[in-house]
Enzyme design. Structure first.
Site, mmCIF file in Angstrom:
data_model
loop_
_atom_site.group_PDB
_atom_site.id
_atom_site.type_symbol
_atom_site.label_atom_id
_atom_site.label_comp_id
_atom_site.label_asym_id
_atom_site.label_seq_id
_atom_site.Cartn_x
_atom_site.Cartn_y
_atom_site.Cartn_z
ATOM 1 N N GLY A 63 41.694 33.860 -33.113
ATOM 2 C CA GLY A 63 42.297 33.245 -31.927
ATOM 3 C C GLY A 63 43.145 32.064 -32.320
ATOM 4 C CG ASP A 119 36.122 35.834 -27.120
ATOM 5 O OD1 ASP A 119 35.512 36.858 -27.488
ATOM 6 O OD2 ASP A 119 36.606 35.002 -27.910
ATOM 7 N N GLY A 135 36.135 28.110 -28.797
ATOM 8 C CA GLY A 135 37.096 28.414 -29.849
ATOM 9 C C GLY A 135 37.168 27.278 -30.855
ATOM 10 C CG ASP A 177 34.798 36.962 -32.320
ATOM 11 O OD1 ASP A 177 35.702 36.125 -32.437
ATOM 12 O OD2 ASP A 177 34.365 37.362 -31.224
HETATM 13 ZN ZN ZN Z 1 34.912 37.426 -29.272
#
Ligand code: ZN
Length: 194
Positions: A174, A18, A125, A152
C-alpha cells in the site's frame, strides 16, 4: 479511489481491498458498496478484517470481489464460511495475523485458493515489516508448492525480495506504492524482487 486505481491499473495485477470493521481491528474502512463502485479490470481481493465475515461475504461476492479472504482468528465456523465463498463463485482465502501459527490453518488448506500471511498487526497502514512472517511463508511453501501465498504489511523493494525468497507469490503493498513519487517504478521494483 478510482483515480488512485487508474494510476496503477496498467502496472499492477491485483487490487487488494482492506475491509476493517472497527471490532476485529480498531479501524473502520470501506464495505461492499464502495467495492461495487470501483472501476477496474484488475483481480479484486477483499481482505475481510472483520469479526462476522459470514454476514458480509454474499454482499462482497455480488459487489464483484474475485477473491474473499477471511481471518483464521475469528470465532465463527471458518470451514463453512470458506466453502460458502467458493459456492458464491469467488476464490477463498485465509489470513493469519503475526501471532498465529501456520499449524492452526493446516486443515483449512484444501478449502482455500490463497493464504495471506500478515507481516504487520492488521488495522493500520505504514507499519514496519515483521521478520517473523518469513519462516511461516517458508513452512507453507515447503509443504504446498502450488499454493498462492500472499504477504501483507510493510512490503517495500527490500522486504519484497526476502518474502519472495521465502516463497511468497503475491506481494500486497500500500504505502510503498501509493506514497512513492513514481508508482510505476515502485511496482516494477516489487516485480524485480522475484
Ligand atoms: Zn490486507
Amino acid at each position: 479511489m478510482n483515480e488512485e486505481i487508474a494510476s496503477i491499473e496498467p502496472f499492477a495485477e491485483w487490487i487488494h481491498i482492506d475491509v476493517m470493521d472497527g471490532h476485529f481491528v480498531p479501524n473502520l474502512t470501506i464495505g461492499a458498496p464502495v467495492l461495487k463502485d470501483l472501476k477496474t479490470n484488475l483481480f479484486k481481493d477483499a481482505h475481510l478484517m472483520v469479526s462476522n465475515p459470514e454476514d458480509l461475504i454474499e454482499d462482497f461476492a455480488k459487489a464483484g470481489a474475485d477473491a474473499i479472504t477471511i481471518h483464521a482468528e475469528i470465532d465463527g465456523d471458518v470451514p463453512t464460511i470458506l466453502k460458502k465463498i467458493r459456492e458464491l463463485g469467488c476464490q477463498a482465502g485465509i489470513s493469519i495475523k503475526p501471532k498465529t501459527e501456520v499449524s492452526t490453518i493446516k486443515e483449512l488448506l484444501p478449502l482455500v485458493d490463497l493464504v495471506l500471511v500478515m507481516s504487520v498487526e492488521p488495522g493500520f497502514g505504514g507499519q514496519e515489516f515483521m521478520e517473523s512472517s518469513l519462516p511461516k511463508i517458508r513452512e507453507l511453501r515447503e509443504q504446498n508448492p502450488d499454493l498462492e501465498i500472499a504477504i501483507d504489511g510493510g512490503i517495500n523493494a527490500e522486504t519484497a525480495k526476502r518474502a519472495v525468497e521465502a516463497g511468497a507469490s503475491v506481494l500486497v503493498a500500500g504505502s510503498y506504492i501509493f506514497r512513492s513519487d513514481d508508482r510505476e517504478i515502485a511496482i516494477q521494483n516489487l516485480r524485480n524482487s522475484s
